[in-house]
Structures are given as C-alpha cells and as structure tokens.
Design an enzyme around this catalytic site. Structure first.
Site, PDB file in Angstrom:
ATOM      1  N   LYS A 188       5.009  30.379  11.250  1.00 26.09           N
ATOM      2  CA  LYS A 188       3.770  30.930  11.842  1.00 26.09           C
ATOM      3  C   LYS A 188       3.820  30.647  13.327  1.00 26.09           C
ATOM      4  O   LYS A 188       4.522  29.746  13.777  1.00 26.09           O
ATOM      5  CB  LYS A 188       2.545  30.256  11.222  1.00 26.09           C
ATOM      6  CG  LYS A 188       1.212  30.905  11.561  1.00 26.09           C
ATOM      7  CD  LYS A 188       0.962  32.199  10.815  1.00 26.09           C
ATOM      8  CE  LYS A 188      -0.125  32.055   9.828  1.00 26.09           C
ATOM      9  NZ  LYS A 188      -0.192  32.979   8.763  1.00 26.09           N
TER      10      LYS A 188
ATOM     11  N   THR B 212      -3.282  42.822   2.173  1.00 25.04           N
ATOM     12  CA  THR B 212      -3.933  41.520   2.020  1.00 25.04           C
ATOM     13  C   THR B 212      -5.245  41.679   1.243  1.00 25.04           C
ATOM     14  O   THR B 212      -5.511  40.952   0.270  1.00 25.04           O
ATOM     15  CB  THR B 212      -4.190  40.867   3.394  1.00 25.04           C
ATOM     16  OG1 THR B 212      -2.945  40.838   4.094  1.00 25.04           O
ATOM     17  CG2 THR B 212      -4.723  39.463   3.264  1.00 25.04           C
TER      18      THR B 212
HETATM   19  N1  GLU Z   1      -0.146  36.713   8.401  1.00 23.80           N
HETATM   20  C1  GLU Z   1      -0.124  37.030   7.010  1.00 23.80           C
HETATM   21  C2  GLU Z   1      -0.305  35.763   6.165  1.00 23.80           C
HETATM   22  O1  GLU Z   1      -0.875  34.797   6.617  1.00 23.80           O
HETATM   23  C3  GLU Z   1       1.093  37.840   6.615  1.00 23.80           C
HETATM   24  C4  GLU Z   1       2.409  37.188   6.850  1.00 23.80           C
HETATM   25  C5  GLU Z   1       3.581  38.122   6.628  1.00 23.80           C
HETATM   26  O2  GLU Z   1       3.358  39.243   6.203  1.00 23.80           O
HETATM   27  O3  GLU Z   1       4.686  37.691   6.898  1.00 23.80           O
HETATM   28  O4  GLU Z   1       0.016  35.728   5.014  1.00 23.80           O
END
Ligand code: GLU
Length: 417
Positions: free
Chosen positions: A107, A191
């Site tokens: 991240k 999501t």
């Molecule tokens: N930012 C999203 C998460 O927290 C997606 C991460 C991704 O698709 O790699 O799951």
C-alpha cells in the site's frame, strides 16, 4: 476507561499475533509478518500550474510476497504516514490470502490534497511518483491500484509514465485502469459488488428476508454508492447515507440512483429532498439492520459500538472497526463482515485485470462478475465456518484462514525451521 489505542499498525500486528497463537503454528510466521519486507520513501519536486515548485512526499510499503507479487492501492491524501501505510499493506497481505488471490500485500500513496490540485497538477504528481518508485514496482514485482482519492485516470498516467521508463507498454503494471488501456470490465464496481455479495450471504445465513432489510451507508463514494444501488436492486431499503459534508436519513427509503445523480450535480448528498439531516455518529447508531462503513479507518470504536443497532456490518472501507469495538459487537451478537473479506472484491477483480493484461485477452463483464462472485462466496463460506467452529468473530476467523495459508507457503518455501 483508558483511551483505546488507535494506532492501526499496532492493531494489525496484534491481530496477526492472536491468529498465530490460536493456530498454534511456528511463531516465526508472526516475526516475518509483523513488519513489511520494505518501505520505499520518496520525496520529489513538482511544477505547479502557477510556475512554483512544490515538494511532495510519497510512500510504498511492501509487506509480504509469500503468496505472490506485492499488491495494493495508492492513495492521494493529506495524511499519508508511515504506520498507516504499513498497516494497510499488512491488511492487503491478509485480504489476498483470505480470498485466495495469489498476491502479497502493499500500500502507499502521496501526501497531498487532490481537492486543492488541478488535473494537470495531479497528472504531474502521478507521473513523478511512479518514476521515483519505478525500479521497485512492475507486473512481476508490485502492482499498485486505486485507493482513497485516486481513480482510473491516475492509474492511466502512472501506467503511461512507467511504460515510457521501460520503453514498451506495460499495462500489467497497475490495475483499476480505464477500459481502453487495459482496464477490466467490472473493476470500478467490484469493491461495492463484493461487499454486497458477502452481505447477501450473511443475510441468508442469519435467515433474514432481504425485503425487510434497512441499510445505512457511511460514505457515498465509489464503494458506498455501488453497494447502495446493488442492495436496493436486491430489495433492501437504503434509509441513510452520508459523505464528508453531510448525512441524510429517510426511514421510508432513499432511491440511491436518484441520489447519485443529485450528488453528481450538487457535489454532496446534503439537503437531498425528503430526508432529514443526521450527524456521522447518528448515522452509525441508527435503527437499521445492515450498516456499511464505506469511508475511512477507526469509525466504529469502543465509544460507539455499544450503541450500534445494525445486526450485520459489511466493511467496505479498510479498518473501520477497532479491536475494542470488535469485542463489543461480537458479545452483542452483531455479525461483522471484516474488510479483509467484505472489500476484497476490488483486489479480486484487480487480479482478473492483471491476468487479462498478461494474456492480452479480455473477458466479458458477466465472466468477471461470475468469477468474482464465486470467489467471494467461497471466502464467505470458509470464514463463516471457521467463525462457528472456533467460536470467534468473523475478523479473527478470516485472520485464521489467511495466516494458516501464509504459514503454509512460508514452510514450503523454506522460510521456517
Ligand atoms: N485499494 C483497494 C483495497 O484496499 C484495491 C487494491 C487492489 O486492487 O490492488 O483493497
């Protein structure tokens, strides 16, 4: 009562430790997982539209690659700090392991406020940042994605800049791209859709009728608004939602499609006709059946967990519930669908996007949605069974599954004794 420790890095370390202990596996698994493999910190100058130069700070935390390349979002936010990035990268490792996506966790982000930046400035920040971390990322190494306040356009700029650095197109660098440059059908909704799938499964497991379900949604951004629309389509009633400016409530139900149009015209849900205004805390503790926190971390805490009236919490956001709240909710018989399960639809379709990029062969939206649904249902089933078998809340159940898988990979790779 001592104030609860809300440092999310400490929180996730403890969650992993608890799982390792309960599983009774080699403690080295915890020693390996308790810190990220590496954190890349960069600082870079960017020319602003008025000709001045501003220096921005960026971070990328690469937590674990035991199960595959590092994977996770990049946020643009006024506060991007080390402990938070580390914690969020750890949650990504756990999340990918829970749903069985062959990735590790990462991240990062850039400390900035996109609300005060022009599009051109955001483009230059995106390009400079990815250039600065170019040797540490890539389709086989670390694959970023959208997160808070970043979007497909930001992903496209980063992909483009990285492709220039490499000298050839690299669509597989990053996921959450626009369709025309290697994005996947279904990614932008994934999501919210994944969160609704596990919420629907929980509603079934607890034998509630979807048509009686009243939903409150905290945050009406990408995940929250999609969850609102899909739950509405399934027959549930959306009674409240909010954004960073205001909250609205109507016990007779709000049409989320109309609200989305209103929000895109007015910039906020504030003053939506036929609703009364509610504060953020009122929204969280409203009389409803399902609560979807789809905003930021540490929203449901030891302070307000006692007053939550929902019976199911579907965490579309990352880290919205604190450990003290987890305990209270569990004791009160409220079923929390943890972020590492409930919002994993995003990274699951990111995985499909990356697979499509590597194959250069693209799937239909139906194929994407069906495969994601199957993975989310299997993950829900596995977590729910573990929750019943061990008599622990769903978050710990999800950790048990993930840490077990990570430990197994580490053992086979020869990282343990
Ligand atoms: N930012 C999203 C998460 O927290 C997606 C991460 C991704 O698709 O790699 O799951």
């Amino acid at each position: 009562m001592m104030a609860e420790n809300l440092n999310i890095f400490k929180i996730v370390q403890n969650q992993i430790k608890e799982a390792v202990k309960l599983l009774g596996i080699d403690f080295t698994v915890y020693e390996i997982l308790k810190e990220p493999d590496r954190v890349i910190e960069v600082s870079f100058p960017v020319k602003m539209d008025d000709g001045s130069i501003k220096v921005f700070k960026g971070l990328r935390s690469q937590h674990s690659n035991a199960l595959g390349p590092y994977k996770g979002g990049l946020r643009f936010h006024p506060t991007v700090e080390l402990d938070e990035a580390k914690a969020l990268s750890m949650w990504m490792t756990i999340k990918c392991a829970v749903v069985g996506v062959p990735y590790g966790g990462a991240k990062g982000g850039v400390e900035c406020n996109p609300k005060n930046l022009t599009e051109r400035e955001q483009e230059r920040i995106s390009r400079e940042f990815i250039k600065n971390i170019a040797s540490d990322v890539g389709p086989e190494k670390d694959i970023p994605a959208p997160d808070v306040y970043t979007n497909p356009q930001v992903m496209a700029w980063m992909m483009d800049e990285f492709s220039k650095v490499r000298g050839y197109n690299n669509f597989g660098l990053i996921t959450g791209k626009p369709l025309i440059v290697g994005g996947s059908k279904g990614r932008s909704e994934a999501t919210g859709r994944g969160c609704v799938i596990v919420t629907r499964e929980a509603i079934k497991a607890l034998e509630y009728d979807m048509n009686d379900v009243r939903v409150a949604i905290q945050g009406f951004g990408n995940a929250g608004s999609v969850a609102a629309r899909l739950l509405h389509d399934l027959g549930a009633k959306i009674v409240a939602c909010n954004d960073s400016s205001a909250g609205i409530y109507n016990p007779d139900g709000i049409d989320p499609y109309d609200l989305l149009e209103y929000k895109s015209d007015m910039g906020s849900v504030k003053n939506y006709p036929g609703t009364q205004e509610v504060t953020n805390d009122e929204l969280l503790t409203l009389d409803c059946d399902v609560l979807i926190p789809a905003a930021l971390e540490n929203q449901i805490t030891g302070e307000n967990a006692q007053n939550i009236k929902a019976k199911i919490i579907g965490e579309a956001a990352n880290g919205p519930t604190t450990p003290e709240a987890d305990k209270i909710l569990f004791e009160r018989g409220i079923l929390t669908l943890p972020d590492i399960l409930a919002n994993a639809g995003g990274v699951t379709v990111s995985y499909f996007e990356w697979v499509q990029n590597l194959m250069n062969y693209y799937w239909t939206e139906q194929e994407v949605n069906e495969r994601m649904e199957q993975m989310m249902m299997e993950a829900f089933e596995a977590c729910y069974k573990t929750h019943l078998n061990y008599g622990v809340h769903m978050r710990l159940a999800a950790y048990l599954l993930a840490v077990q898988r990570l430990g197994e990979a580490m053992r086979i790779r020869g990282w343990l004794d």
